[in-house]
Design a protein around this motif. Sequence first.
Motif, short mmCIF file in Angstrom:
data_model
loop_
_atom_site.label_atom_id
_atom_site.label_comp_id
_atom_site.label_asym_id
_atom_site.label_seq_id
_atom_site.Cartn_x
_atom_site.Cartn_y
_atom_site.Cartn_z
N TYR A 191 0.84 -1.19 0.00
CA TYR A 191 0.00 0.00 0.00
C TYR A 191 0.88 1.25 0.00
CZ TYR A 191 -3.41 -3.42 1.70
OH TYR A 191 -4.20 -4.53 1.84
N GLU A 192 0.29 2.35 -0.42
CA GLU A 192 0.99 3.63 -0.38
C GLU A 192 0.06 4.73 0.10
OE1 GLU A 192 2.64 4.60 -4.19
OE2 GLU A 192 4.45 3.37 -3.86
N TRP A 193 0.52 5.45 1.13
CA TRP A 193 -0.12 6.70 1.50
C TRP A 193 0.52 7.79 0.65
CZ3 TRP A 193 -4.29 7.47 4.39
CH2 TRP A 193 -4.65 6.55 5.39
N LYS A 194 -0.30 8.62 0.02
CA LYS A 194 0.19 9.76 -0.73
C LYS A 194 -0.37 11.04 -0.10
CE LYS A 194 0.86 7.38 -5.13
NZ LYS A 194 0.59 7.38 -6.59
N GLY A 195 0.35 12.14 -0.32
CA GLY A 195 -0.07 13.40 0.27
C GLY A 195 0.52 13.65 1.63
N ASN A 196 1.58 12.92 1.98
CA ASN A 196 2.21 13.08 3.29
C ASN A 196 3.23 14.24 3.25
OD1 ASN A 196 2.80 12.35 6.00
ND2 ASN A 196 4.65 11.30 5.31
N ARG A 197 2.70 15.43 3.07
CA ARG A 197 3.54 16.61 3.00
C ARG A 197 2.68 17.83 3.30
NH1 ARG A 197 6.97 17.09 -2.41
NH2 ARG A 197 5.03 18.01 -3.19
N ALA A 198 3.32 18.89 3.76
CA ALA A 198 2.60 20.11 4.10
C ALA A 198 1.76 20.59 2.92
CB ALA A 198 3.59 21.20 4.51
N GLY A 199 0.53 21.02 3.21
CA GLY A 199 -0.35 21.55 2.19
C GLY A 199 -1.07 20.51 1.36
N MET A 200 -0.94 19.23 1.72
CA MET A 200 -1.55 18.16 0.93
C MET A 200 -2.54 17.39 1.79
SD MET A 200 1.80 16.86 -1.25
CE MET A 200 0.83 16.20 -2.60
N THR A 201 -3.23 16.44 1.17
CA THR A 201 -4.23 15.63 1.86
C THR A 201 -3.87 14.15 1.71
OG1 THR A 201 -5.98 17.24 1.37
CG2 THR A 201 -6.68 15.03 1.99
N LEU A 202 -3.92 13.42 2.81
CA LEU A 202 -3.54 12.01 2.78
C LEU A 202 -4.60 11.16 2.07
CD1 LEU A 202 -2.06 11.59 6.37
CD2 LEU A 202 -0.84 11.17 4.22
N ARG A 203 -4.13 10.29 1.16
CA ARG A 203 -4.95 9.30 0.47
C ARG A 203 -4.20 7.99 0.46
NH1 ARG A 203 -2.29 12.79 -2.13
NH2 ARG A 203 -2.44 11.86 -4.19
N LEU A 204 -4.91 6.89 0.59
CA LEU A 204 -4.30 5.57 0.62
C LEU A 204 -4.65 4.79 -0.63
CD1 LEU A 204 -2.71 3.38 2.21
CD2 LEU A 204 -4.90 2.66 3.18
N TYR A 205 -3.62 4.15 -1.22
CA TYR A 205 -3.79 3.34 -2.43
C TYR A 205 -3.34 1.91 -2.16
CZ TYR A 205 -4.31 7.79 -4.90
OH TYR A 205 -4.73 9.03 -5.32
N ALA A 206 -4.06 0.95 -2.74
CA ALA A 206 -3.64 -0.45 -2.72
C ALA A 206 -2.96 -0.73 -4.05
CB ALA A 206 -4.84 -1.37 -2.53
N LEU A 207 -1.71 -1.17 -4.02
CA LEU A 207 -0.96 -1.35 -5.25
C LEU A 207 -1.46 -2.53 -6.07
CD1 LEU A 207 2.70 -0.46 -4.22
CD2 LEU A 207 0.80 1.01 -4.91
N ASP A 208 -2.23 -3.44 -5.45
CA ASP A 208 -2.81 -4.54 -6.22
C ASP A 208 -4.16 -4.16 -6.82
OD1 ASP A 208 -4.26 -4.42 -3.91
OD2 ASP A 208 -4.14 -6.54 -3.42
N SER A 209 -4.62 -2.95 -6.53
CA SER A 209 -5.86 -2.44 -7.12
C SER A 209 -5.64 -1.01 -7.58
CB SER A 209 -7.00 -2.49 -6.09
OG SER A 209 -7.21 -3.80 -5.61
N PRO A 210 -4.83 -0.83 -8.63
CA PRO A 210 -4.48 0.52 -9.06
C PRO A 210 -5.71 1.31 -9.49
CG PRO A 210 -3.90 -1.10 -10.74
CD PRO A 210 -4.29 -1.87 -9.52
N GLY A 211 -5.61 2.62 -9.30
CA GLY A 211 -6.72 3.49 -9.66
C GLY A 211 -7.00 4.49 -8.57
N SER A 212 -8.26 4.61 -8.17
CA SER A 212 -8.66 5.57 -7.15
C SER A 212 -8.21 5.11 -5.77
CB SER A 212 -10.19 5.73 -7.17
OG SER A 212 -10.63 6.25 -8.40
N PRO A 213 -8.10 6.04 -4.83
CA PRO A 213 -7.68 5.66 -3.47
C PRO A 213 -8.72 4.80 -2.78
CG PRO A 213 -8.36 7.97 -3.54
CD PRO A 213 -8.30 7.50 -4.96
N ILE A 214 -8.26 3.95 -1.87
CA ILE A 214 -9.17 3.12 -1.08
C ILE A 214 -9.52 3.80 0.24
CG2 ILE A 214 -8.35 0.99 -2.14
CD1 ILE A 214 -6.75 0.45 0.44
N ALA A 215 -8.84 4.90 0.54
CA ALA A 215 -9.16 5.70 1.72
C ALA A 215 -8.68 7.12 1.46
CB ALA A 215 -8.50 5.13 2.99
N ALA A 216 -9.43 8.09 1.96
CA ALA A 216 -9.07 9.49 1.78
C ALA A 216 -9.66 10.32 2.90
CB ALA A 216 -9.54 10.01 0.42
N PHE A 217 -8.95 11.35 3.30
CA PHE A 217 -9.37 12.19 4.41
C PHE A 217 -10.05 13.45 3.90
CE2 PHE A 217 -8.31 15.58 7.60
CZ PHE A 217 -9.10 15.08 8.62
N SER A 218 -11.08 13.89 4.63
CA SER A 218 -11.74 15.16 4.36
C SER A 218 -11.77 15.95 5.66
CB SER A 218 -13.16 14.95 3.85
OG SER A 218 -13.16 14.29 2.60
#
Length: 232
Positions: free
Chosen positions: A148-175
Amino acid sequence: MIIDKQQDSKQDDDALTIAEAGGSGSGVESSRSMTNASQETLVDNKNMFKFTHDNPVNTSILSPEGRILYRVSTSFNNDTKTLSVENGTVTVVERSDGGVVAKLLWTELGYDKVGVGNEKPVRLGRVLHSGPFFSETVSFKDAMGRKYEWKGNRAGMTLRLYALDSPGSPIAAFSKSRPDESTGRTQPAYLTILPRGQEILDMVIWGFCFLEKGRRAADNTYGSTYKVVGSV
C-alpha cells in the motif's frame, strides 16, 4: 478545531473522487461516489468514518452507523527525550473495548517510535517507509504481504491511501472539517474508507493518525492540538 490550509485543487479532486471498489471488507457494501466540478461531491455514508474532533491525536472515530470504533488519546509530557510510556508523550489508538491497536512515542526531531499491538516500539519509518527525500509517499505491507501507499504526506496536501494490487482511485481518503453555511454548524472531519481499505481497518486508522500528526506539524496547522488532552 484544527483547520488546515487550502489544499491543492488536484489533491482535493483525487481525495474526494473515490470509485466503486471490490472486496468483502467488514460487511459494508461498496457503492459509487460521484464528483462533478459544478456539484457538491457525494460520499456514501456507509464508507464514512467520522471524527469527533478534527485532531489526529485526540479524537474518537465513529463507524458509519455512528458507534465509537476507536479512541485516540494523548498523554503529554515535555520530556520528549524519554522514550517510555510512563514519562514521554504518547498517543494511543485503542478500540472501543479498550484493546490497544498502536501507540506512538513522540521524540525529538520528529523521530517518533511506534508500537503496534503488543510489539516493542520501533522507529516509525521502519513500519511506514518514506520515499526519497521530500517525497509525499509512504509505503507499507499488510499481514498478507500486500503493498500500500499513502500519498499526500507533505505540508499543504491531503492524505490518500492506495492499494498497489488495485491501481486506480484511493481506497481511503481524508476530508477535513469545514463550516456548513446552510446550517451554521461545522461538518466533522472524516475518512472515506472503501471495503478494500476496511479489510485492514486498524492499519488505516493508526497509520493515518500518526502520519497526519507529523504532516500537520510540518504544515503548522495543529492549532490547539497540544493543549487538548483526552478524547470524547
